[in-house]
Design an enzyme around this catalytic site. Structure first.
Site, PDB file in Angstrom:
ATOM      1  N   GLU A  43       0.845  -1.189   0.000  1.00 42.72           N
ATOM      2  CA  GLU A  43       0.000   0.000   0.000  1.00 42.72           C
ATOM      3  C   GLU A  43       0.884   1.244   0.000  1.00 42.72           C
ATOM      4  OE1 GLU A  43      -2.657   0.643   3.312  1.00 42.72           O
ATOM      5  OE2 GLU A  43      -3.509   2.401   2.352  1.00 42.72           O
TER       6      GLU A  43
ATOM      7  N   GLY B 217       3.374   2.132  10.875  1.00 46.53           N
ATOM      8  CA  GLY B 217       2.998   1.314  12.027  1.00 46.53           C
ATOM      9  C   GLY B 217       2.712  -0.137  11.691  1.00 46.53           C
ATOM     10  N   ALA B 218       1.781  -0.348  10.774  1.00 47.50           N
ATOM     11  CA  ALA B 218       1.397  -1.710  10.436  1.00 47.50           C
ATOM     12  C   ALA B 218       0.554  -1.691   9.175  1.00 47.50           C
ATOM     13  CB  ALA B 218       0.599  -2.340  11.569  1.00 47.50           C
TER      14      ALA B 218
ATOM     15  N   GLU C 244      -2.540  -3.824   6.853  1.00 46.62           N
ATOM     16  CA  GLU C 244      -3.679  -4.734   6.987  1.00 46.62           C
ATOM     17  C   GLU C 244      -3.805  -5.780   5.887  1.00 46.62           C
ATOM     18  OE1 GLU C 244      -3.913  -1.388   6.236  1.00 46.62           O
ATOM     19  OE2 GLU C 244      -5.515  -1.005   4.793  1.00 46.62           O
TER      20      GLU C 244
ATOM     21  N   GLU D   1      -5.713  -2.693  12.502  1.00 45.42           N
ATOM     22  CA  GLU D   1      -5.472  -3.535  11.325  1.00 45.42           C
ATOM     23  C   GLU D   1      -6.541  -4.620  11.227  1.00 45.42           C
ATOM     24  OE1 GLU D   1      -3.514  -2.086   9.484  1.00 45.42           O
ATOM     25  OE2 GLU D   1      -2.465  -0.874  10.974  1.00 45.42           O
TER      26      GLU D   1
ATOM     27  N   HIS E  66      -9.697  -3.219   9.763  1.00 47.80           N
ATOM     28  CA  HIS E  66      -9.601  -2.995   8.319  1.00 47.80           C
ATOM     29  C   HIS E  66     -10.171  -4.173   7.523  1.00 47.80           C
ATOM     30  CE1 HIS E  66      -7.768   0.783   7.365  1.00 47.80           C
ATOM     31  NE2 HIS E  66      -6.611   0.564   7.937  1.00 47.80           N
TER      32      HIS E  66
ATOM     33  N   GLU F 213      -9.380   4.795   6.186  1.00 47.61           N
ATOM     34  CA  GLU F 213      -8.562   5.146   7.348  1.00 47.61           C
ATOM     35  C   GLU F 213      -9.352   5.917   8.402  1.00 47.61           C
ATOM     36  OE1 GLU F 213      -6.081   3.618   7.932  1.00 47.61           O
ATOM     37  OE2 GLU F 213      -5.392   2.914   5.977  1.00 47.61           O
TER      38      GLU F 213
HETATM   39  N1  TRP Z   1      -2.894   1.041   5.708  1.00 47.47           N
HETATM   40  C1  TRP Z   1      -1.937   1.213   6.757  1.00 47.47           C
HETATM   41  C2  TRP Z   1      -2.739   1.510   8.021  1.00 47.47           C
HETATM   42  O1  TRP Z   1      -3.416   0.737   8.536  1.00 47.47           O
HETATM   43  C3  TRP Z   1      -1.012   2.335   6.547  1.00 47.47           C
HETATM   44  C4  TRP Z   1       0.036   2.271   5.503  1.00 47.47           C
HETATM   45  C5  TRP Z   1       0.039   2.854   4.300  1.00 47.47           C
HETATM   46  C6  TRP Z   1       1.306   1.760   5.659  1.00 47.47           C
HETATM   47  N2  TRP Z   1       1.247   2.726   3.698  1.00 47.47           N
HETATM   48  C7  TRP Z   1       2.036   2.069   4.511  1.00 47.47           C
HETATM   49  C8  TRP Z   1       1.898   1.066   6.662  1.00 47.47           C
HETATM   50  C9  TRP Z   1       3.367   1.715   4.374  1.00 47.47           C
HETATM   51  C10 TRP Z   1       3.201   0.687   6.530  1.00 47.47           C
HETATM   52  C11 TRP Z   1       3.934   1.018   5.401  1.00 47.47           C
HETATM   53  O2  TRP Z   1      -2.850   2.555   8.521  1.00 47.47           O
HETATM   54 ZN    ZN Z   2      -5.278   2.014   8.556  1.00 46.21          ZN
END
Ligand code: TRP
Ligand code: ZN
Length: 868
Positions: free
Chosen positions: A128, A267-268, A270, A304, A307, A326
């Site tokens: 992502e 952070g993380a 999904e 996560e 999501h 988000e």
């Molecule tokens: N979709 C992730 C979230 O839950 C965020 C995200 C977007 C992300 N790009 C990323 C996380 C790149 C890690 C690395 O918020």
């Molecule tokens: Zn998110």
């Protein structure tokens, strides 16, 4: 063929929402075959595609070595397609297409941590928003959903081979290698694809859903970290149950995997059934990580997980809709966390983040609507506005609807759009249809930038026993968004009898017109007023309870009224807000501190006994960074620093023996739950630092004892902070001790770096010492952030010698990791508020940087930052 990593930004690479077009082809299925070798990785793909609109067949790809491409079994030559640094285009493709493509990529040298990359000995993906195009050519956009079957092959030194979905098959491959084949039965966009290859241990558990599905839960981490995965596992099960109970959403696959990675940009992530986490957001253990980090782990696990419904099963049509998934998911994880700890404190912490990051962002050159209508680099739009303001919009609609109607609205959203890629309009329309309440006016919140100013005035008439409240809203003009309109603002409010402190009953019809329901007034015009009758005494009004709307409230409270609210308001958030407004006045407007000191001393004993965590927050003194963000010109960090130090001195003096008495009386072990124990630890640390400020001769000994005797990281770090920041005689020794204890624990060591970088008297030599340390690592964003984040805690330093640190980092990361480089650079966004000559000096440095950077990420951010 090898394409340059960072194509030079061309004249205009802006993408516009209004240009959205449906994809020309759908992808019925994709078979991926990923084979990892030490010096390269081969990716073969087979795509079954079907035309759904006229136009070229477009595949996106970046930094790929194309080896071969076949269309319906025919090898294509270069004359059969157009290829550039971003895409592969086939004109006149037939309506049914089978494409077979082989490419080679280099995860082993990928420092951007995007696409497939190697983190230490672990291969992981981050797709992502646009990482999948760095793995293979594909219509890498969120509105193309497909069924993924993935074969992963590697040397047996990597025993773990993971991808999304169900494990279909494993076996031996040539040369002592092995493989696994996974299939994800759900259709998903490419940004949710993930695979992991490495040597990891696993913690296993299971959860039975409300539908009776037995889900295998697995958290993968290096062996030594497995004991630190239990809190995350509990939080995962808790989240699964919470989503069933609060949104009626059970999980849909037979397994759910989480992988902990130490080199991660955010952070993380999904990914469907295979979340990938920054270690900082999954490992939790009171010996190694702080209370705040433990709370964050639980909220990110929930985020996560949530999501899976808000993001994965219902995804975004295009990246302009990012706040659809988000904003909603943050609102859901915040609500979950409110159930985990003191709900008031959760709200306080969420609003503090909003005000410290989103408000300044929205007031400066990076301001944009939660749903922007153009961007250059989408990675630059994972912002506080998209996440935090996005969450606030959902919270406002939920506040207005109430629990039951909001649930009907979300039920309708899931019913209508499961399996689809949709827009913010679809979300608001479904909420409207399900709840029966027209919410379309809230679209304005999504489409406009800026924090509305909400001005309120109260007028009491003793003779008629009426209280009249008048409201006015306004938005600062914005060059790119000229037609700003009034937005719907839910104002949660209460009236208190100024004599008795009692709250007037809000439901009483005699008090309220129909404009106010359940204590919430919906103010949706430029100006309006409401009247309350039967108000027997002059009231004190409490506005925006629980921060019911993300606005800048201006109301002419007297200091005494704020002290009254601290004492009598039953909404914990507004109690806290009263302290913050009082303190801001003392700090920025020179008010006397006595009113605050008296009120807090009268209120505390009761609050401590009821909610020690809330009690600790009532001592929050706005940070220098936050105070600075409230100053729009001639900002001099030194002056803010002096004012805050003076306040802290008078607080320490004013509180006197209260500090040591409280410190000695409180015992975290005696608390009945984690939230209370956390509160007690926080309070003790505050009291300890006050004692040091008072010059209490015992403070350093008590701190040293606390440091040595505890097994809890919040206590150990609190003590260490007091000793180091006050340059206590013991400081050197405890710092060395901390290093020796935790040198093999990266998350704990991050704290060691951060604490030193955040020393109020840190100088350039401190930063040099830390960044030259053997354990400093520019390939690990967590470590970079621990130093730059620490430095940033003291604006005097950050805007002094620190500027060079940020400029140098941006320059370096522009090439190595532009996502992180661009984010770090944003620390300097408010350069234009600085007093001269600093303002011009920083501007010159930023302009100098501009000529040296190439990535879209950093270039777009710099351009916006300089456009004031
Ligand atoms: N979709 C992730 C979230 O839950 C965020 C995200 C977007 C992300 N790009 C990323 C996380 C790149 C890690 C690395 O918020
Ligand atoms: Zn998110």
């Amino acid at each position: 063929m090898n394409i340059a990593a960072n194509p030079v930004v061309e004249a205009d690479q802006t993408v516009y929402l209004k240009d959205y077009q449906k994809p020309t082809f759908e992808v019925l299925s994709i078979d991926l075959d990923i084979s990892v070798f030490d010096d390269h990785t081969q990716v073969k793909s087979k795509l079954l595609m079907k035309r759904q609109a006229v136009g070229d067949l477009v595949l996106l790809g970046r930094d790929l070595e194309l080896k071969s491409i076949h269309l319906n079994d025919q090898a294509l030559s270069q004359a059969d397609y157009q290829l550039d640094a971003e895409k592969l285009v086939i004109s006149n493709a037939p309506d049914a297409v089978t494409l077979e493509i082989t490419v080679v990529i280099h995860p082993e040298t990928n420092t951007m941590l995007e696409g497939l990359y190697k983190a230490g000995d672990l291969y992981v993906t981050q797709n992502e928003p646009e990482g999948f195009r760095k793995i293979t050519y594909y219509p890498d956009r969120p509105d193309v959903l497909s069924v993924f079957t993935t074969r992963v092959e590697a040397d047996k030194k990597y025993p773990v081979l993971l991808a999304n979905g169900n494990l279909l098959e494993t076996g031996e491959a040539e040369n002592g290698r092995h493989y696994a084949i996974w299939q994800d039965p759900t259709k998903k966009p490419s940004y949710l694809f993930a695979c992991v290859i490495g040597d990891l241990a696993v913690l296993k558990d299971h959860y039975v859903t409300s539908e009776g599905r037995n889900v295998a839960l697995e958290i993968y981490a290096i062996e030594k970290d497995i004991p630190k995965c239990h809190i995350a596992m509990q939080a995962l099960k808790h989240s699964m149950q919470w989503d069933e109970e609060h949104y009626g959403r059970p999980y849909d696959l037979d397994n759910y995997m989480i992988v902990a990675v130490s080199q991660f940009n955010m952070g993380a992530m999904e990914n469907k059934g295979l979340n990938i986490f920054n270690t900082s957001c999954v490992l939790a253990d009171e010996e190694y990580t702080t209370d705040a980090a433990i709370m964050r782990v639980q909220s990110v696990i929930a985020h996560e997980y949530f999501h899976n419904w808000t993001g994965n099963r219902i995804t975004c049509r295009d990246w302009f809709q990012l706040c659809l998934k988000e904003g909603l998911t943050v609102f859901r994880d915040q609500s979950f966390s409110e159930d985990l700890q003191s709900a008031a404190v959760q709200r306080i912490d969420d609003v503090a983040v909003l005000k410290a990051h989103q408000f300044p962002e929205d007031a400066g050159p990076l301001s944009h609507p939660p749903r922007p209508d153009h961007f250059v680099e989408i990675n630059n739009f994972y912002t506080a506005t998209v996440y935090e303001k996005g969450a606030e919009i959902n919270r406002m609609m939920s506040t207005l609807l109430g629990k039951e109607k909001f649930r009907k609205g979300t039920d309708e959203y899931f019913r209508r759009h499961d399996g689809q890629a949709v827009t913010v309009e679809d979300w608001v329309a479904a909420l409207t249809a399900g709840s029966g309440v027209d919410l379309s006016a809230f679209l304005k919140w999504y489409n406009q930038p800026g924090t509305p100013k909400l001005e309120a005035q109260g007028e009491y008439d003793q003779a008629t026993q009426t209280y009249r409240l008048t409201f006015k809203q306004s938005l600062k003009a914005h060059a790119k968004y000229p037609n700003l309109q009034a937005v719907p603002i839910p104002v949660a409010l209460a009236l208190f009898n100024a004599k008795t402190g009692e709250q007037y009953t809000l439901h009483s019809e005699s008090l309220f017109e129909n404009a106010v329901k359940d204590g919430v007034y919906l103010f949706d015009q430029a100006e309006a007023s409401i009247e309350f009758t039967g108000v027997s005494e002059k009231p004190v009004v409490s506005l925006l309870r629980n921060f019911s709307a993300p606005v800048n409230l201006q109301f002419n409270y007297s200091d005494e009224e704020l002290a009254f609210l601290l004492k009598y308001e039953t909404n914990g958030f507004n109690q806290w807000q009263a302290t913050q407004t009082l303190l801001e006045r003392i700090l920025l407007e020179g008010h006397d501190a006595k009113v605050y000191l008296d009120a807090i001393q009268q209120t505390l004993p009761f609050v401590i006994s009821k909610d020690p965590l809330l009690a600790s927050r009532l001592f929050d003194v706005p940070t220098e960074g936050y105070l600075g963000s409230r100053i729009d010109e001639n900002y001099q960090p030194e002056i803010v620093h002096e004012a805050r130090e003076t306040l802290l001195e008078s607080l320490a003096r004013g509180l006197g023996d209260f500090c040591k008495e409280t410190y000695l009386a409180l015992d975290p072990v005696a608390q009945k739950d984690f939230s209370q124990a956390m509160g007690v630890r926080a309070l003790k640390n505050i009291m300890l630092s006050m004692m040091a400020r008072q010059g209490d001769p015992e403070a350093f000994d008590l701190a040293t004892a606390q440091y040595n005797e505890t097994g809890n990281m919040s206590e150990r770090l609190g003590a260490l902070r007091v000793l180091v920041w006050n340059d206590a005689p013991q400081a050197k020794e405890v710092l060395q001790d901390f290093y020796n204890r935790f040198k093999d624990e990266p998350l704990s060591l991050d704290q060691w770096f951060m604490l030193q970088a955040a020393h109020p008297n840190a100088g350039p030599e401190t930063i040099q010492y830390l960044t030259n340390h053997v354990d400093y690592d520019l390939g690990t964003p967590n470590r970079i952030r621990s130093v730059s984040g620490g430095l940033n805690a003291n604006p005097v330093n950050a805007w002094g010698f620190g500027i060079q640190h940020f400029i140098d980092l941006a320059k370096y990361l522009d090439e190595k990791n532009p996502i992180v480089g661009s984010r770090l650079l944003q620390v300097l966004t408010r350069w234009y508020t600085l007093a001269e000559p600093k303002r011009s000096a920083v501007k010159a440095q930023l302009e100098g940087l501009k000529s040296e950077v190439k990535s879209k990420n950093v270039v777009e951010t710099l351009n916006s930052m300089l456009n004031v």
